[in-house]
Design an enzyme around this catalytic site. Structure first.
Site, short mmCIF file in Angstrom:
data_model
loop_
_atom_site.label_atom_id
_atom_site.label_comp_id
_atom_site.label_asym_id
_atom_site.label_seq_id
_atom_site.Cartn_x
_atom_site.Cartn_y
_atom_site.Cartn_z
N SER A 1 0.74 -0.79 0.35
CA SER A 1 0.05 0.05 0.02
C SER A 1 0.63 1.66 0.38
O SER A 1 0.30 2.45 -0.37
CB SER A 1 -0.89 0.00 0.81
OG SER A 1 -0.24 0.17 2.06
N HIS B 1 8.74 3.05 8.88
CA HIS B 1 8.50 2.39 10.23
C HIS B 1 7.09 2.73 10.60
O HIS B 1 7.27 4.17 10.97
CB HIS B 1 9.61 1.88 10.82
CG HIS B 1 9.39 1.55 12.02
ND1 HIS B 1 9.65 0.18 11.41
CD2 HIS B 1 8.77 1.36 13.76
CE1 HIS B 1 9.77 -0.68 12.84
NE2 HIS B 1 9.37 0.26 13.61
N GLU C 1 1.20 7.69 7.01
CA GLU C 1 2.67 6.50 6.39
C GLU C 1 2.23 6.68 4.83
O GLU C 1 3.27 7.30 4.56
CB GLU C 1 2.76 5.15 6.30
CG GLU C 1 3.17 4.42 7.93
CD GLU C 1 3.12 3.11 7.11
OE1 GLU C 1 3.78 2.82 6.68
OE2 GLU C 1 2.67 2.79 8.24
C1 GAR Z 1 4.08 -1.50 6.55
O1 GAR Z 1 3.11 -0.06 8.01
C2 GAR Z 1 5.10 -0.40 7.59
O2 GAR Z 1 5.44 1.17 8.26
C3 GAR Z 1 6.10 -1.39 7.34
O3 GAR Z 1 5.41 -2.56 6.77
C4 GAR Z 1 4.17 -2.12 6.19
C5 GAR Z 1 3.99 -2.24 4.54
O4 GAR Z 1 2.50 -1.85 4.54
N1 GAR Z 1 7.46 -1.76 7.18
C6 GAR Z 1 7.56 -2.15 8.26
O5 GAR Z 1 7.38 -3.13 9.82
C7 GAR Z 1 9.86 -1.76 8.19
N2 GAR Z 1 10.72 -2.68 9.76
P1 GAR Z 1 2.40 -1.92 2.91
O6 GAR Z 1 2.98 -2.68 1.79
O7 GAR Z 1 0.63 -1.87 2.74
O8 GAR Z 1 3.26 -0.56 2.63
#
Ligand code: GAR
Length: 199
Positions: free
Chosen positions: A13, A108, A173
């Site tokens: 996302s 993060h 984010e």
């Molecule tokens: C997000 O919340 C990102 O911040 C986290 O994984 C998720 C990915 O979501 N990342 C971490 O925890 C890195 N340490 P997405 O695949 O929907 O972007």
């Protein structure tokens, strides 16, 4: 046009938010490659549906340096200017960090340096903090440790579950990751030790 390389391990996302910002003209960049350590990552499928070059590079039995060499090769071949870790769940080797020094960003889901590593939203909820959020930072070879570019805070509500808190953080984010990318691409920052100063 500056070229982005996206690394992701899952849903994608944040990658989608970056692509949307580019499409809508809010971010002057192009995505030249999307790479994943997981062939089944939905983010790869999403990239293909957007017509972007997308490839899985499975870790198999490679050690971290050997695996990262494959990533470096693919990113170099795609002539990437900036690497964006969008839910990429592997540590990068020193070799990778050197290859793209100060040109790797990570998002993060906590206000670093609190709650590094996995399940940051769960960590925040069980610790009992009243405010948490997300952080975009430059990546070094340590876990969630590089200089901070941008942060956004969200409240933790008494009624929150990991799901509701994660959704509130995710909204932020999607907002700050493209903003931070734009800032770095514009070269409008300078470093003072660990501090990232806006020009
Ligand atoms: C997000 O919340 C990102 O911040 C986290 O994984 C998720 C990915 O979501 N990342 C971490 O925890 C890195 N340490 P997405 O695949 O929907 O972007």
């Amino acid at each position: 046009m500056k070229r982005l390389g996206i690394l992701l391990s899952g849903r994608g996302s944040n990658f989608a938010a970056i692509a949307r910002n580019i499409r809508e003209g809010a971010l002057a960049a192009e995505i030249s490659i999307v790479l994943s350590n997981r062939a089944a990552a939905p983010g790869l499928e999403l990239a293909r549906s957007l017509g972007l070059p997308a490839r899985a590079i499975p870790p198999q039995n490679l050690d971290r340096e050997a695996y990262d060499s494959l990533l470096i090769e693919a990113l170099m071949e795609a002539e990437v200017d900036l690497v964006c870790l969008a839910g990429y769940m592997r540590l990068l080797s020193a070799r990778f960090v050197r290859a793209f020094e100060n040109r790797i960003l990570n998002i993060h889901p906590s206000l670093l340096p609190a709650f590094t590593g996995l399940d940051a939203q769960h960590q925040a909820l069980t610790y009992g903090v009243k405010v948490t959020g997300c952080t975009v930072h430059l990546v070094d070879e340590y876990l969630d440790a590089g200089p901070i570019l941008m942060q956004a805070a969200v409240p933790v509500l008494d009624t929150d579950t990991v799901e509701t808190l994660s959704a509130r953080i995710l909204e932020q984010e999607h907002r700050i990751f493209p903003l931070a990318i734009a800032k770095v691409l514009a070269g409008s920052i300078r470093m003072e030790g660990r501090r990232v100063i806006s020009l």
